[in-house]
Design a protein around this motif. Structure first.
Motif, PDB file in Angstrom:
ATOM      1  N   LEU A 186       0.837  -1.205   0.000  1.00  0.00           N
ATOM      2  CA  LEU A 186       0.000   0.000   0.000  1.00  0.00           C
ATOM      3  C   LEU A 186       0.872   1.256   0.000  1.00  0.00           C
ATOM      4  CD1 LEU A 186      -2.848   1.322   0.264  1.00  0.00           C
ATOM      5  CD2 LEU A 186      -2.472   1.311   2.731  1.00  0.00           C
ATOM      6  N   SER A 187       1.994   1.213   0.728  1.00  0.00           N
ATOM      7  CA  SER A 187       2.838   2.411   0.758  1.00  0.00           C
ATOM      8  C   SER A 187       3.375   2.716  -0.648  1.00  0.00           C
ATOM      9  CB  SER A 187       3.953   2.292   1.799  1.00  0.00           C
ATOM     10  OG  SER A 187       4.691   1.118   1.649  1.00  0.00           O
ATOM     11  N   LYS A 188       3.683   1.677  -1.425  1.00  0.00           N
ATOM     12  CA  LYS A 188       4.161   1.912  -2.794  1.00  0.00           C
ATOM     13  C   LYS A 188       3.049   2.499  -3.662  1.00  0.00           C
ATOM     14  CE  LYS A 188       7.511  -1.865  -2.854  1.00  0.00           C
ATOM     15  NZ  LYS A 188       7.930  -3.083  -3.537  1.00  0.00           N
ATOM     16  N   VAL A 189       1.831   1.978  -3.452  1.00  0.00           N
ATOM     17  CA  VAL A 189       0.681   2.465  -4.223  1.00  0.00           C
ATOM     18  C   VAL A 189       0.398   3.940  -3.898  1.00  0.00           C
ATOM     19  CG1 VAL A 189      -1.845   2.275  -4.121  1.00  0.00           C
ATOM     20  CG2 VAL A 189      -0.487   0.295  -4.780  1.00  0.00           C
ATOM     21  N   CYS A 190       0.532   4.302  -2.619  1.00  0.00           N
ATOM     22  CA  CYS A 190       0.261   5.692  -2.217  1.00  0.00           C
ATOM     23  C   CYS A 190       1.242   6.647  -2.900  1.00  0.00           C
ATOM     24  CB  CYS A 190       0.363   5.844  -0.703  1.00  0.00           C
ATOM     25  SG  CYS A 190      -1.021   5.071   0.134  1.00  0.00           S
ATOM     26  N   LYS A 191       2.479   6.199  -2.978  1.00  0.00           N
ATOM     27  CA  LYS A 191       3.514   7.009  -3.642  1.00  0.00           C
ATOM     28  C   LYS A 191       3.129   7.212  -5.107  1.00  0.00           C
ATOM     29  CE  LYS A 191       7.694   8.754  -3.262  1.00  0.00           C
ATOM     30  NZ  LYS A 191       7.842   9.955  -2.445  1.00  0.00           N
ATOM     31  N   GLU A 192       2.754   6.114  -5.749  1.00  0.00           N
ATOM     32  CA  GLU A 192       2.409   6.155  -7.170  1.00  0.00           C
ATOM     33  C   GLU A 192       1.141   6.993  -7.417  1.00  0.00           C
ATOM     34  OE1 GLU A 192       2.171   2.187  -8.790  1.00  0.00           O
ATOM     35  OE2 GLU A 192       1.422   2.949 -10.713  1.00  0.00           O
ATOM     36  N   ALA A 193       0.224   6.952  -6.452  1.00  0.00           N
ATOM     37  CA  ALA A 193      -1.042   7.689  -6.608  1.00  0.00           C
ATOM     38  C   ALA A 193      -0.866   9.194  -6.406  1.00  0.00           C
ATOM     39  CB  ALA A 193      -2.072   7.160  -5.619  1.00  0.00           C
ATOM     40  N   GLY A 194       0.297   9.616  -5.945  1.00  0.00           N
ATOM     41  CA  GLY A 194       0.533  11.040  -5.743  1.00  0.00           C
ATOM     42  C   GLY A 194       0.049  11.554  -4.399  1.00  0.00           C
ATOM     43  N   LEU A 195      -0.103  10.656  -3.420  1.00  0.00           N
ATOM     44  CA  LEU A 195      -0.435  11.119  -2.065  1.00  0.00           C
ATOM     45  C   LEU A 195       0.758  11.951  -1.580  1.00  0.00           C
ATOM     46  CD1 LEU A 195      -2.575  10.712   0.283  1.00  0.00           C
ATOM     47  CD2 LEU A 195      -0.984   9.028   1.201  1.00  0.00           C
ATOM     48  N   PRO A 196       0.539  13.194  -1.166  1.00  0.00           N
ATOM     49  CA  PRO A 196       1.680  14.024  -0.765  1.00  0.00           C
ATOM     50  C   PRO A 196       2.510  13.365   0.351  1.00  0.00           C
ATOM     51  CG  PRO A 196      -0.297  15.359  -0.966  1.00  0.00           C
ATOM     52  CD  PRO A 196      -0.742  13.936  -1.103  1.00  0.00           C
ATOM     53  N   ASP A 197       3.805  13.570   0.298  1.00  0.00           N
ATOM     54  CA  ASP A 197       4.723  12.956   1.260  1.00  0.00           C
ATOM     55  C   ASP A 197       4.334  13.318   2.694  1.00  0.00           C
ATOM     56  OD1 ASP A 197       6.055  12.026  -0.912  1.00  0.00           O
ATOM     57  OD2 ASP A 197       7.745  13.439  -0.774  1.00  0.00           O
ATOM     58  N   GLY A 198       4.396  12.329   3.567  1.00  0.00           N
ATOM     59  CA  GLY A 198       4.138  12.562   4.994  1.00  0.00           C
ATOM     60  C   GLY A 198       2.675  12.478   5.391  1.00  0.00           C
ATOM     61  N   VAL A 199       1.773  12.463   4.413  1.00  0.00           N
ATOM     62  CA  VAL A 199       0.337  12.418   4.757  1.00  0.00           C
ATOM     63  C   VAL A 199      -0.011  11.062   5.371  1.00  0.00           C
ATOM     64  CG1 VAL A 199      -1.981  12.391   3.744  1.00  0.00           C
ATOM     65  CG2 VAL A 199      -0.352  14.185   3.103  1.00  0.00           C
ATOM     66  N   LEU A 200       0.539  10.003   4.787  1.00  0.00           N
ATOM     67  CA  LEU A 200       0.402   8.667   5.393  1.00  0.00           C
ATOM     68  C   LEU A 200       1.801   8.116   5.627  1.00  0.00           C
ATOM     69  CD1 LEU A 200      -1.130   6.066   6.215  1.00  0.00           C
ATOM     70  CD2 LEU A 200      -1.022   5.368   3.823  1.00  0.00           C
ATOM     71  N   ASN A 201       2.027   7.666   6.839  1.00  0.00           N
ATOM     72  CA  ASN A 201       3.313   7.053   7.199  1.00  0.00           C
ATOM     73  C   ASN A 201       3.015   5.674   7.762  1.00  0.00           C
ATOM     74  OD1 ASN A 201       5.113   9.675   7.068  1.00  0.00           O
ATOM     75  ND2 ASN A 201       3.196  10.169   8.106  1.00  0.00           N
ATOM     76  N   ILE A 202       3.782   4.679   7.319  1.00  0.00           N
ATOM     77  CA  ILE A 202       3.519   3.316   7.791  1.00  0.00           C
ATOM     78  C   ILE A 202       4.786   2.797   8.460  1.00  0.00           C
ATOM     79  CG2 ILE A 202       2.904   0.968   7.095  1.00  0.00           C
ATOM     80  CD1 ILE A 202       1.264   2.208   4.801  1.00  0.00           C
ATOM     81  N   VAL A 203       4.655   2.513   9.743  1.00  0.00           N
ATOM     82  CA  VAL A 203       5.815   2.070  10.528  1.00  0.00           C
ATOM     83  C   VAL A 203       5.554   0.632  10.977  1.00  0.00           C
ATOM     84  CG1 VAL A 203       7.266   2.533  12.535  1.00  0.00           C
ATOM     85  CG2 VAL A 203       6.187   4.432  11.313  1.00  0.00           C
ATOM     86  N   HIS A 204       6.466  -0.256  10.615  1.00  0.00           N
ATOM     87  CA  HIS A 204       6.325  -1.668  10.965  1.00  0.00           C
ATOM     88  C   HIS A 204       7.034  -1.973  12.281  1.00  0.00           C
ATOM     89  CE1 HIS A 204       4.736  -2.763   6.999  1.00  0.00           C
ATOM     90  NE2 HIS A 204       5.549  -1.831   6.533  1.00  0.00           N
ATOM     91  N   GLY A 205       6.526  -2.982  12.972  1.00  0.00           N
ATOM     92  CA  GLY A 205       7.212  -3.394  14.203  1.00  0.00           C
ATOM     93  C   GLY A 205       6.244  -4.001  15.193  1.00  0.00           C
ATOM     94  N   LEU A 206       6.779  -4.317  16.365  1.00  0.00           N
ATOM     95  CA  LEU A 206       6.005  -5.009  17.389  1.00  0.00           C
ATOM     96  C   LEU A 206       5.082  -4.046  18.149  1.00  0.00           C
ATOM     97  CD1 LEU A 206       8.901  -7.208  18.840  1.00  0.00           C
ATOM     98  CD2 LEU A 206       7.075  -7.952  17.278  1.00  0.00           C
ATOM     99  N   GLY A 207       4.017  -4.619  18.726  1.00  0.00           N
ATOM    100  CA  GLY A 207       3.072  -3.806  19.484  1.00  0.00           C
ATOM    101  C   GLY A 207       3.696  -3.110  20.679  1.00  0.00           C
TER     102      GLY A 207
END
Ligand code: NAD
Length: 482
Positions: A186-207
């Protein structure tokens, strides 16, 4: 080749600050096939700062612009349906046929739905005759956190992100560490769709590390969480002293009430689905099935026969009905509940054991769909959430008894009623303690309806305008007439 996933922060694909990664196994093989960032508070800090930075422009960009970008994201999810469906299946063990027909199309619909919903969103005004007029502004918070579980990974992640973004917020999302792949896509798709940088940030990791840091961050004003009841309780304890707005979608132990006057064939087909779809790992699955006594034996015979015919197999094979359960620890948890059910006096009518496959699936986590009878409603098997392909069946005599049974747990998420008596249907629906009642159907979803649970199944509602209201702060403006 094994892939190393990246965090998506400020429009960039970044490794975790620590340089540490977590293994991401495919539950259908038991083998690690990718690695995900083991992010910590410093990664969350960066993501929140990027979101904060993007907020002024995004919140003033106008609903038409936000509609167009979110709609493009929906288009791109559709164009990449196969890649998303395969990733979802490899991460979660669910049949690819299911992720292709349910998970990914629904994630696409979530973006489409909230892209258009924001164009129709309005607020109230209150007239004070001859004196003044009040109007309500519905303003975005700034930075919000969205935390999602592993059972419907992209489906539930997008169910939060889409309304948050549509309402003008910037988001830091933390997908489940058990199923991170579609969030990465999804993060790659958001980039391609032209979602402005920083509007959605996805951080992976443990709870307890990445998730906890997100909940604790002072600049994150609201948290939308879906997951287990105990995690929700912990989250509420953390967020309450900071006065954050919280939406908590938690566990369930859903009842199916099957009356003797129902359409037997339709009920049976749907009860198979509500019991075993996605291996029972849907928060809406019915796990306690109550059947009125005159049809109990007929129900039992047919239900057991159909359950024994379900094909447990490689999630990528077309005939497979039941794939792998999501992880080794969840596999062990489910089997421990089957053992407990036996100790509590339950009789296993179908399944009740692991399934050993061969070839590439030799190390996978497969469980035969399981039906248990003969347990009282007070026992642990009937009180605690198992979240696997395990259901209990039990007869009842009267409508009053059925309602008592339905309401006999700490949970109250969803419920299903099967009857041809219209009066009874409405009467029972009114008395069931649940956020959702399905009559003569299951998991029939209209995205405009309020979605959520009562009792220990959560606080707040998602869906439609409820979600847009959650992700905005109402402000009353009072204008006095001269
Ligand atoms: P979980 O509570 O273990 O984890 C959910 C998410 O919370 C994950 O992303 C996890 O990393 C994160 N998390 C864990 N500890 C955290 C902490 N201290 N701070 C912040 N985040 C933290 O749940 P799960 O096992 O992933 O999902 C299964 C549960 O979700 C089941 O109980 C199921 O009923 C529930 N569920 C509810 C709904 C609903 O709509 N009510 C929908 C789907 C699943």
């Amino acid at each position: 080749m094994e892939e190393y996933l990246k965090n998506y922060i400020g429009g960039e694909f970044l490794p975790p600050d620590s340089g540490n990664y977590l293994e991401n196994p495919n539950p259908a093989t038991g083998k690690t096939y990718s690695y995900i960032p083991d992010s910590q508070a410093s990664d969350i800090d960066k993501a929140v700062a990027a979101a904060k930075n993007a907020f002024p422009a995004w919140s003033k960009s106008g609903t038409q612009f936000r509609y167009e970008v979110l709609n493009r994201i929906a288009d791109l999810i559709g164009e990449n349906l196969e890649a998303f469906a395969l990733a979802e299946s490899m991460d979660s063990g669910k049949p690819v046929s299911l992720s292709r027909s349910v998970d990914i199309p629904r994630a696409q619909s979530n973006f489409r739905f909230f892209a258009t919903a924001i164009l129709h969103f309005s607020s109230e005004s209150h007239n004070m005759e001859g004196q003044a007029i009040n109007y309500t502004l519905r303003q975005p918070f700034g930075v919000v956190g969205c935390i999602s579980p592993w059972n419907l990974p992209l489906y539930l992640f997008s169910w939060k992100i889409a309304p948050a973004l549509a309402a003008g917020n910037c988001v830091v999302g933390k997908p489940s560490e058990i199923t991170p792949m579609t969030a990465f896509l999804l993060s790659k798709v958001c980039k391609e769709a032209g979602l402005p940088d920083g509007v959605l940030n996805i951080v992976h990791g443990l709870g307890p590390s990445a998730g906890q840091a997100l909940v604790e961050h002072p600049d994150v004003k609201a948290i939308s969480f879906t997951g287990g009841t105990n995690t929700g309780r912990h989250l509420a304890r953390t967020a309450a002293p900071m006065f954050k707005k919280l939406s908590l979608e938690l566990g369930g132990k859903n009842p199916n009430l099957i009356f003797a006057d129902c359409d037997f064939e339709k009920m049976m087909a749907e009860t198979m689905r509500s019991s075993f779809a996605n291996n029972g790992q849907i928060c809406l699955c019915g796990s306690r099935v109550y059947i009125q006594r005159p049809i109990y034996d007929k129900f039992k015979e047919e239900f057991v026969a159909r359950t024994k015919k379900l094909v447990v197999g490689n999630p990528l094979d077309a005939p497979t009905n039941q794939g792998a359960v999501v992880s080794k620890s969840h596999f062990e948890k489910i089997l421990s509940y089957v053992a407990l059910a036996k100790e509590e006096g339950g009789k296993v009518l179908a399944g009740g054991h692991a399934v050993q496959l061969s070839g590439e699936n030799e190390g996978g986590y497969f469980i035969a769909p399981t039906i248990i009878e003969g347990l009282p409603e007070t026992c642990r098997t009937n009180q605690e959430e198992i979240f696997g392909p395990v259901v209990t069946i039990q007869p009842f005599d009267t409508e009053e008894e059925a309602i008592v049974l339905a309401n006999s747990t700490e949970y109250g998420l969803a419920s299903t009623v099967w009857t041809s008596d219209l009066n009874r249907a409405h009467r029972v629906a009114e008395q069931i303690q649940a956020g959702i009642v399905w009559i003569n159907c299951w998991m029939l979803r209209d995205l405009r309806t309020p979605f959520g649970g009562v009792k220990n199944s959560g606080v707040g509602r998602e869906g439609g305008l409820e979600a847009l209201r959650f992700f905005t702060e109402p402000k009353n403006v009072c204008v006095k007439f001269h």
